[in-house]
Design a protein around this motif. Sequence first.
Motif, PDB file in Angstrom:
ATOM      1  N   ASP A 199       0.827  -1.208   0.000  1.00 60.46           N
ATOM      2  CA  ASP A 199       0.000   0.000   0.000  1.00 60.46           C
ATOM      3  C   ASP A 199       0.859   1.255   0.000  1.00 60.46           C
ATOM      4  N   TYR A 200       0.449   2.220  -0.837  1.00 54.30           N
ATOM      5  CA  TYR A 200       1.112   3.519  -0.918  1.00 54.30           C
ATOM      6  C   TYR A 200       0.046   4.609  -0.940  1.00 54.30           C
ATOM      7  N   LEU A 201       0.410   5.753  -0.404  1.00 55.83           N
ATOM      8  CA  LEU A 201      -0.480   6.907  -0.471  1.00 55.83           C
ATOM      9  C   LEU A 201      -0.386   7.562  -1.844  1.00 55.83           C
ATOM     10  N   VAL A 202      -1.502   8.163  -2.265  1.00 56.08           N
ATOM     11  CA  VAL A 202      -1.568   8.848  -3.550  1.00 56.08           C
ATOM     12  C   VAL A 202      -1.774  10.335  -3.296  1.00 56.08           C
ATOM     13  N   ALA A 203      -0.827  11.139  -3.735  1.00 52.61           N
ATOM     14  CA  ALA A 203      -0.944  12.590  -3.581  1.00 52.61           C
ATOM     15  C   ALA A 203      -1.989  13.134  -4.548  1.00 52.61           C
ATOM     16  N   ASP A 204      -2.515  14.324  -4.239  1.00 57.46           N
ATOM     17  CA  ASP A 204      -3.546  14.937  -5.082  1.00 57.46           C
ATOM     18  C   ASP A 204      -3.065  15.124  -6.516  1.00 57.46           C
ATOM     19  N   ALA A 205      -1.790  15.433  -6.672  1.00 54.66           N
ATOM     20  CA  ALA A 205      -1.263  15.676  -8.017  1.00 54.66           C
ATOM     21  C   ALA A 205      -1.275  14.415  -8.874  1.00 54.66           C
ATOM     22  N   GLU A 206      -1.223  13.245  -8.237  1.00 53.31           N
ATOM     23  CA  GLU A 206      -1.198  11.981  -8.965  1.00 53.31           C
ATOM     24  C   GLU A 206      -2.549  11.281  -8.970  1.00 53.31           C
ATOM     25  N   ASP A 207      -3.540  11.887  -8.315  1.00 57.05           N
ATOM     26  CA  ASP A 207      -4.794  11.167  -8.081  1.00 57.05           C
ATOM     27  C   ASP A 207      -5.497  10.784  -9.382  1.00 57.05           C
ATOM     28  N   GLU A 208      -5.546  11.675 -10.329  1.00 57.56           N
ATOM     29  CA  GLU A 208      -6.269  11.395 -11.573  1.00 57.56           C
ATOM     30  C   GLU A 208      -5.562  10.343 -12.414  1.00 57.56           C
ATOM     31  N   ALA A 209      -4.234  10.395 -12.465  1.00 55.73           N
ATOM     32  CA  ALA A 209      -3.480   9.461 -13.301  1.00 55.73           C
ATOM     33  C   ALA A 209      -3.298   8.098 -12.637  1.00 55.73           C
ATOM     34  N   ALA A 210      -3.333   8.056 -11.309  1.00 61.03           N
ATOM     35  CA  ALA A 210      -3.052   6.815 -10.584  1.00 61.03           C
ATOM     36  C   ALA A 210      -4.279   5.914 -10.566  1.00 61.03           C
ATOM     37  N   GLN A 211      -4.527   5.266 -11.687  1.00 59.62           N
ATOM     38  CA  GLN A 211      -5.673   4.373 -11.834  1.00 59.62           C
ATOM     39  C   GLN A 211      -5.189   2.926 -11.951  1.00 59.62           C
ATOM     40  N   PRO A 212      -6.031   1.964 -11.603  1.00 63.16           N
ATOM     41  CA  PRO A 212      -5.615   0.559 -11.731  1.00 63.16           C
ATOM     42  C   PRO A 212      -5.146   0.231 -13.142  1.00 63.16           C
TER      43      PRO A 212
END
Length: 679
Positions: free
Chosen positions: A35-48
């Motif tokens: 598990d890793y945290l997702v920053a707001d800047a990466e939230d949209e791109a960080a998809q499964p």
Amino acid sequence: MATKGVRADREPAERLPVARVCVDVQLPHLDRPFDYLVADAEDEAAQPGVRVKVRFAGQLVSGFLLARAEASEHQGKLAYLEKVVSPERVLDPEVARLARAVADRYAGSLADVLRLAVPPRHARVEAQAAKDQASAEPDEPGSDAAGNDAVDDDAASPGPWAPAPGGWDSYPAGPAYLRALTEGRPARAVWSALPGEDWPVRVAEAAAATVDGGRGVVIVVADARDLERVDRALGQVLGPGRHVALNAALGPAERYRRFLAASRHQVPVVAGTRAAIWAPAAELGLVVIWDDGDDLHAEPRSPYPHARDVLLTRAQLAGCAALVGGFARTGEAQLLLETGWAREIVAERGVLRRRQPAISPTGDDPQLARDPGAVTARLPSLAWLTAKQALEAGHPVLVQVPRRGYLPAVACAECRSPARCPECSGPLGLHSARDVPVCHWCGRSFPAYSCPVCGERRLRASVTGARRTAEELGRAFPNVPVRTSGRDEILDTVPAGPAMVVATPGAEPVAADGYGAVLLLDTWALLSRADLRAAEETMRRWLNASALARPGSRGGRVIVVADGSLAPVQALLRWDPGWFAARELAERRELGFPPAARMASVTGPAPAVAELLTIADLPDGTEQLGPVPAGEEQERMLLRVSRSRAAGLAHALHVAAGVRSARKAAVAVRIQVDPAELF
């Protein structure tokens, strides 16, 4: 589970979503998502499905984002995703589930399987493909994802499709199978193709029926030659722009471009060699494997999965149809029929008799009465006469020989002792008639070689290769062109007309109007191999070559230089691969060999193998066979269990490997479940 540590310059962790990542680390004890945290800047791109970079054990490593979650069960601090490498979702959820199942089936890790499933990123191709997709208008002519010229919408959708007469309707169950594919039902079949069958077109028709039902197709063949034929057939049946063909020979850029077309679901059909088992497809409706007994379907990289087993697992998980086809039939395919998992597609005997060539052995009693020397002759009079008649009728003749080269093995002409290298004891051979003996292991040449047993310097052939066979046939038929097809140069097709074609198994070219005669020579070299699958592999090679002959009603003949009483020869004479596969499976069931049972091999230095087996909590009833030597300072142990306990065996071995890696064992142990070669 998660890595520790958090960057102080990021947002508070309680407000951030969590990404579960498969980290690209080979250690078995780390085979779990982190598990890793997702920053707001990466939230949209960080998809499964996207590629990411993360900090792991102090290093920046690659990984795949498997899923998003609102919170983590990990009680400590979480690190952040360092970077989303690309927003391209290259790992399809269906493929991710399949990869996990395959890793469990073969006692491997998910990271190892994902290396096989997703090709390396090609940034320039990815950027260009994204640019093209963004700039394309919905009503604008589209480009062919397979690399062809642009086509309009009408050309890309050829309209209602219908199977060609004389194709699937030659099999009683064929039309019903196509209807099931069109209706989206999970019809699973083992198909025994008729001699002379244009099997790429039949496969393309099955794909077209599935596409008509609004679902996708994945087709897997053994080699590039078969893929070229399937590629052409798909283009003819489906029309342009409806499929892609994946092949490592394309180069990394083109192959990745075609993979992206499949990943973005721009085409409904994907065909390819072994790596295509992982190809993404929208609403998967059918998986196809042709000639599943070919050893090219076995993956040589960890965890060593077989393409057939991966596709059948995929069909089970996706609830889709499956087609296992070939001229021959493996024990695994026969087991699918006997367990009821699949149904048989086979032609009636009357149709088969009209389509098959006339097949004759040279070792039966009537033939020996006419030609007593047929037992020892490499080209008995029956084979020579059959070839002569086919050539006089204006048809090509195919000669299948098991070995390539000139004289792969030689022996003393006086005492028949095998010629061995004086330096490394490797086998000696000749590359040409005027060559000196050369060692196949160390490459040294010995122009003054003499037999260590009797001192004789003359040598004789022990094994004759394809080039020497072509030389002999050139002398026997002086006015006929002789061509060879093997690893050095593989012919795709040969034109109609008299010609001799000498080919090794798997390299037989297709004749324009079928071969007038097929000669199967040196059959002892196939039948006498010390291999569990020797008879099955012999049957496969013979049927694949014989299927290229013209029907017997049009003069097609097949001559097998072997005793007609042997089971493989009997199956060939009757063209009955089903009978032979059932016989093989019954024998393996009695002996406890795959696929009737499950086996795993553990290979490594003796102390490492012993340590792993001591740690492993093997299922009850596990048999340990061995150890036996497996190379320099290596030994091999075989483990055998019933099919019902196969999952337990794989899990126990994987856990034991994880314990050893957690202890930082210095020497790795190779684990193979159901290895292709047992002996």
